[in-house]
Enzyme design. Structure first.
Site, short mmCIF file in Angstrom:
data_model
loop_
_atom_site.label_atom_id
_atom_site.label_comp_id
_atom_site.label_asym_id
_atom_site.label_seq_id
_atom_site.Cartn_x
_atom_site.Cartn_y
_atom_site.Cartn_z
N THR A 47 0.74 -1.25 -0.02
CA THR A 47 0.03 -0.03 0.04
C THR A 47 0.83 1.28 -0.08
O THR A 47 2.17 1.04 -0.38
CB THR A 47 -0.79 0.00 1.23
N CYS A 48 0.22 2.20 0.23
CA CYS A 48 1.06 3.55 0.16
C CYS A 48 2.05 3.60 1.35
O CYS A 48 2.97 4.75 1.38
CB CYS A 48 0.00 4.75 0.22
N SER A 113 -2.26 1.92 10.75
CA SER A 113 -2.24 2.58 9.66
C SER A 113 -1.49 4.17 9.69
O SER A 113 -1.45 4.50 11.03
CB SER A 113 -3.50 2.91 8.81
N GLU A 118 -8.25 4.44 9.31
CA GLU A 118 -8.53 4.51 8.02
C GLU A 118 -9.28 3.17 7.51
O GLU A 118 -9.15 2.13 7.95
CB GLU A 118 -7.41 4.62 7.14
N ARG A 119 -10.21 3.45 6.47
CA ARG A 119 -10.97 2.42 5.84
C ARG A 119 -10.32 1.46 4.70
O ARG A 119 -10.94 0.45 4.32
CB ARG A 119 -12.41 2.66 5.78
N GLU A 120 -9.73 2.66 3.88
CA GLU A 120 -9.34 2.01 2.54
C GLU A 120 -8.47 0.61 2.78
O GLU A 120 -8.63 -0.22 1.94
CB GLU A 120 -8.23 2.94 1.96
N THR A 194 -6.54 5.94 -12.16
CA THR A 194 -7.83 5.08 -12.34
C THR A 194 -8.28 4.17 -11.13
O THR A 194 -9.11 3.05 -11.43
CB THR A 194 -8.07 5.02 -13.74
N GLY A 195 -7.24 3.89 -10.32
CA GLY A 195 -7.53 2.65 -9.39
C GLY A 195 -8.41 2.87 -8.34
O GLY A 195 -8.92 3.82 -8.30
N TYR A 197 -7.90 3.79 -5.04
CA TYR A 197 -7.41 5.43 -4.42
C TYR A 197 -8.04 6.30 -5.41
O TYR A 197 -8.64 7.44 -4.54
CB TYR A 197 -6.11 5.41 -4.18
#
Length: 469
Positions: A47-48, A113, A118-120, A194-195, A197
């Site tokens: 992830t990020c 996180s 966070e929910r992502e 376009t993903g 996120y």
């Protein structure tokens, strides 16, 4: 069978190091399973702000086997990222046994996180399992682990207020950006990517009343995304930047073949790359500083201004930076990247976190009991199989004795003999079953303790080797 996780995250590493380590994450699971017979399953969570690998090892549960898997995986990471293998190994924290489930469940619930709650991340964990399935690298144990993580995340969401405030990296970035922008209904946005996120960013923008959004994709998926989300696609990023108030970039496209800036513009060549590299660091940035300067200059000229007057906020949510960091030096442009967001991440109330932690800990304990119980149940099944043989022998003996006495037992009589024998034999076996299960569980737990100690020794040795260089 051993569960092992290797974790590199924003807690232990700076984001630049994390970015380099995760540059080869896409094929790591397949490489790990294909190149090492002991690794029967692998799921990669990238992830990020984290890069984690979860492994299912079919090998003797001993420290040497775990050390081999750790070094093997670190070598694969080093080969893919260009980082020294000892440095790669020392960059990961290794977990085994109960710690694996505790960590993943906390991650999926948002407790680990950059923005707590966070929910992502729940969706990212789910997609990591789906990716492993499509690559053919998952296993029964990893399936159970990740599915339980998703259920635990839902429990935390439903039973606590941890995710109730819409906390996320996206929301934090928009909150910071909003303080520098006109009212949201007047803000003009360019969305890069376009993903998932990008979808989360668009939803967050609309929830704030912002609907003037255009989307750009280096990979050519802008029109598909625009059609499904009701926004306007653009194929020339430089032109779209001319009247933008906010740029939200989350494509993570840096480093891909052919990556670069908007059509018709070339990246600048005066940036220094990371130590040990000769390539231009700006190559691969989706948003290049030179292109941004040109766009703002043209906007100023069209408005009749000598200098660009309209302020712009650039929000870079990609771990593999989409935006050239030198954008922050452009007059009138404010850049927020992940490092900035990490510094601004607010704390969450300890009561809420403690409530969520109790759910996570309980789920991890139950999962580990189920997993270890499978080993213990094998011993119980063996005893039950033995009991069935005894029951069959007893019934056969009674049937034969009756036949010798000149009497054929009826079907109901044979069934009753079988029930009576089963009750008696199972009652006699009860103590042995309890003892066998307890012994198997204790053996599994002792083996896992040895694994943890061995893994910690391996990491300590790698850190010592790295420090001695």
């Amino acid at each position: 069978m051993v569960l092992l996780s290797m974790t590199a995250s924003h807690h232990e590493l700076d984001l630049d190091t994390l970015e380099r380590l995760s540059s080869g994450a896409g094929s790591l699971g397949r490489s790990a399973v294909g190149a090492c017979d002991a690794i029967t399953g692998a799921v990669v969570v990238a992830t990020c702000n984290r890069f984690e690998v979860y492994l299912d090892l079919d090998a003797p549960v001993e420290s040497a086997g775990v050390q081999h898997a750790v070094r093997h995986l670190a070598g694969l990471v080093a080969d893919a990222s260009g980082v020294d293998s000892a440095v790669a190994e020392a960059s990961f924290r290794t977990r085994s046994g109960t710690e694996v489930a505790e960590h993943l469940f906390a991650v999926a619930s948002g407790l680990d996180s950059m923005v707590v709650g966070e929910r992502e991340i729940a969706g990212q964990v789910k997609r990591a399992l789906e990716g492993a399935r499509s690559e053919g690298t998952t296993s029964k144990t990893l399936e159970l682990l990740f599915q339980t993580a998703s259920r635990t995340s839902k429990r935390v969401s439903n039973e606590t207020s941890l995710g109730g405030a819409g906390r996320s990296v996206v929301a934090l970035g928009l909150d910071l950006a909003g303080a520098e922008l006109p009212p949201w209904r007047q803000v003009r946005v360019v969305l890069i990517g376009t993903g998932s996120y990008a979808g989360a960013s668009l939803a967050a923008l609309r929830s704030r009343g912002c609907f003037d959004v255009r989307v750009y994709s280096q990979s050519g998926r802008a029109e598909i995304f625009a059609d499904s989300h009701g926004v306007e696609p653009v194929d020339d990023l430089a032109v779209a930047l001319e009247d933008a108030d906010l740029v939200v970039s989350c494509s993570g496209a840096r480093g891909r073949a052919g990556a670069g800036v908007a059509r018709g513009h070339q990246p600048s060549t005066d940036a220094a790359g990371p130590a040990g590299e000769t390539a231009d660091e700006s190559i691969g940035h989706v948003l290049d500083v030179a292109a941004l300067v040109r766009a703002r200059t043209r906007a100023a000229e069209a408005a009749g201004d000598a200098e660009p007057g309209r302020p712009m906020v650039v929000l870079d949510l990609a771990l593999h930076r989409d935006v050239d960091p030198r954008v922050a030096d452009v007059e009138g442009v404010l850049l927020y990247d992940l490092a900035t967001l990490k510094a601004h991440s607010p704390a969450l109330g300890s009561v809420v976190v403690a409530q969520a932690r109790r759910i996570v800990d309980g789920a991890a304990e139950a999962f580990e009991g189920t997993r270890l119980g499978r080993t213990a149940d094998a011993a119980v099944v063996a005893l039950l199989d033995e009991a069935e043989v005894r029951i069959g022998d007893e019934v056969a003996h009674h049937v034969a004795a009756a036949r010798a006495a000149g009497r054929v037992l009826l079907e109901d009589e044979v069934a009753e003999l079988s029930r009576t024998a089963r009750r008696r034999v199972h009652a006699e076996l009860h103590t042995r079953i309890v003892e066998a299960r307890a012994e198997a569980l204790a053996a599994s737990q002792a083996e896992l303790a040895a694994v943890v100690a061995g893994a910690e020794a391996a990491v300590y040795e790698a850190e010592s080797e790295s420090a001695g260089r």
